[in-house]
Write a protein that holds these residues in place. Structure first.
Motif, PDB file in Angstrom:
ATOM      1  N   ARG A 181      46.875  33.374  47.235  1.00  0.00           N
ATOM      2  CA  ARG A 181      46.179  33.054  46.049  1.00  0.00           C
ATOM      3  C   ARG A 181      44.922  32.265  46.283  1.00  0.00           C
ATOM      4  N   LEU A 182      45.187  31.253  47.345  1.00  0.00           N
ATOM      5  CA  LEU A 182      43.868  30.583  47.603  1.00  0.00           C
ATOM      6  C   LEU A 182      42.693  31.477  48.167  1.00  0.00           C
ATOM      7  N   ALA A 183      43.174  32.362  48.964  1.00  0.00           N
ATOM      8  CA  ALA A 183      42.334  33.162  49.915  1.00  0.00           C
ATOM      9  C   ALA A 183      41.657  34.194  48.805  1.00  0.00           C
ATOM     10  N   GLU A 184      42.599  34.702  48.163  1.00  0.00           N
ATOM     11  CA  GLU A 184      41.811  35.802  47.247  1.00  0.00           C
ATOM     12  C   GLU A 184      41.420  35.303  45.883  1.00  0.00           C
ATOM     13  N   GLU A 185      41.808  34.403  45.334  1.00  0.00           N
ATOM     14  CA  GLU A 185      41.462  33.983  44.001  1.00  0.00           C
ATOM     15  C   GLU A 185      40.543  32.710  44.172  1.00  0.00           C
ATOM     16  N   ALA A 186      40.796  31.678  44.912  1.00  0.00           N
ATOM     17  CA  ALA A 186      39.894  30.584  45.134  1.00  0.00           C
ATOM     18  C   ALA A 186      38.970  31.040  46.130  1.00  0.00           C
ATOM     19  N   GLY A 187      38.851  31.883  47.033  1.00  0.00           N
ATOM     20  CA  GLY A 187      37.889  32.195  47.927  1.00  0.00           C
ATOM     21  C   GLY A 187      37.749  31.148  49.217  1.00  0.00           C
ATOM     22  N   MET A 188      39.079  30.779  49.292  1.00  0.00           N
ATOM     23  CA  MET A 188      39.059  29.731  50.393  1.00  0.00           C
ATOM     24  C   MET A 188      39.004  30.586  51.748  1.00  0.00           C
ATOM     25  N   ARG A 189      38.274  30.130  52.667  1.00  0.00           N
ATOM     26  CA  ARG A 189      38.175  30.654  54.092  1.00  0.00           C
ATOM     27  C   ARG A 189      38.304  29.811  55.171  1.00  0.00           C
ATOM     28  N   GLN A 190      38.691  28.418  54.758  1.00  0.00           N
ATOM     29  CA  GLN A 190      39.152  27.318  55.669  1.00  0.00           C
ATOM     30  C   GLN A 190      40.455  26.727  55.211  1.00  0.00           C
ATOM     31  N   PHE A 191      41.243  26.424  56.402  1.00  0.00           N
ATOM     32  CA  PHE A 191      42.645  25.935  55.904  1.00  0.00           C
ATOM     33  C   PHE A 191      42.862  24.921  56.853  1.00  0.00           C
ATOM     34  N   LEU A 192      43.545  23.524  56.564  1.00  0.00           N
ATOM     35  CA  LEU A 192      43.845  22.492  57.308  1.00  0.00           C
ATOM     36  C   LEU A 192      45.345  22.227  57.002  1.00  0.00           C
ATOM     37  N   ASP A 193      46.222  22.873  57.992  1.00  0.00           N
ATOM     38  CA  ASP A 193      47.763  22.835  57.772  1.00  0.00           C
ATOM     39  C   ASP A 193      48.449  21.510  58.356  1.00  0.00           C
ATOM     40  N   ILE A 194      48.828  20.554  57.378  1.00  0.00           N
ATOM     41  CA  ILE A 194      49.402  19.376  57.992  1.00  0.00           C
ATOM     42  C   ILE A 194      50.980  19.727  58.059  1.00  0.00           C
TER      43      ILE A 194
END
Length: 274
Positions: free
Chosen positions: A69-82
């Motif tokens: 959903r973050l990639a498709e709907e929010a257009g997120m192209r950067q992720f920081l996974d903790i």
């Protein structure tokens, strides 16, 4: 299942004789990167709460849905996974890059076994990029100042921060809320936070017994109420449906069947930084 001798048991820093939360999780979900101590712990916990595998799978499925959903709907192209944990396909970069091949992901963990297995986390598309930072989330500065973080993510653009199934291992003195806020602070407006947060509100006795098993192995837990979970997203804009049990966060019909509320001990939430 591969033999234990085929795993990286000899790598310095890996204590195979003591159960580890990430390896217990891997075992219960049917993975292969665990040792006898992890299997003993996982079996003991499942005896105390037979729904534990359902709970853990629901958390993993929530992460997959949230990233998509973050990639498709929010257009997120950067992720920081903790607190990445042991690689489990699909990993975050595989989901994000299936939507947008140019997506970039930084994975962060402090478990030597995750570092050993991190090659599968670095298998990026040519258009995108992935990197791995060995660090403890209790020291956000180490993460934010690391060359891998700075070289992979552009802080002038929004970043999706994912903190999944980890803060219940942080006690009050660790200040989990403050740590998450410090990780969010340098991220651009329009960034998002996706979190799952352990709770005992729906099966207090059963989850309490599981917590006792973790504590007996040196992993004390801090399970949070709905109100306490909400502290992590104060000041942020909640994405519908807000803070809910993970199986209720935008289900996509891919679940194996109906899930009872009392079988889930995790809240999930996605929120936008204004």
């Amino acid at each position: 299942m591969p033999e234990d001798s085929a795993r990286p048991a000899g790598r310095a820093g890996i204590d195979t004789g003591t159960a580890h939360a990430a390896r217990i999780y891997d075992y219960i979900l049917g993975g292969t990167d665990h040792y006898p101590a992890d299997r003993e712990a996982g079996d003991a916990m499942c005896r105390e709460w037979p729904a534990l595998p359902v709970h853990m799978r629901a958390n993993r499925d929530w992460l997959n849905r949230a990233v998509r959903r973050l990639a498709e709907e929010a257009g997120m192209r950067q992720f920081l996974d903790i607190g990445t944990g042991i690689p489990t396909s699909p990993n975050i970069h595989e989901i994000a890059q299936s939507v947008a091949p140019e997506s970039r992901v930084v994975y962060v963990d402090n478990d030597p076994l995750v570092l050993t297995l991190s090659q599968s986390l670095l298998n990026s598309t040519p258009e995108g990029r992935t990197s791995y930072v060995e660090a403890d989330m209790r020291d956000p500065r180490t993460i934010l100042d690391s060359p891998a973080f700075r070289d992979t993510l552009d802080l002038a653009e929004p970043v999706a921060l994912t903190v999944v199934a980890i803060v219940h291992f942080m006690l009050d003195e660790d200040d989990a809320v403050g740590i998450v806020r410090r990780l969010l602070e340098p991220l651009a407006p329009g960034s998002h936070l996706a979190m799952s947060i352990g709770t005992a509100e729906f099966a207090p006795q059963e989850v309490g017994r599981v917590a006792v098993e973790y504590a007996a192995r040196g992993m004390p837990m801090r399970l949070r109420t709905f109100a306490e979970a909400g502290e992590f997203v104060e000041g942020l804009e909640l994405v519908e449906p807000g803070l809910v049990q993970v199986h209720k966060w935008r289900p996509d019909g891919a679940d194996p069947g109906p899930i009872r509320d009392e079988d889930i001990a995790m809240y999930g939430v996605v929120a936008r930084k204004p």
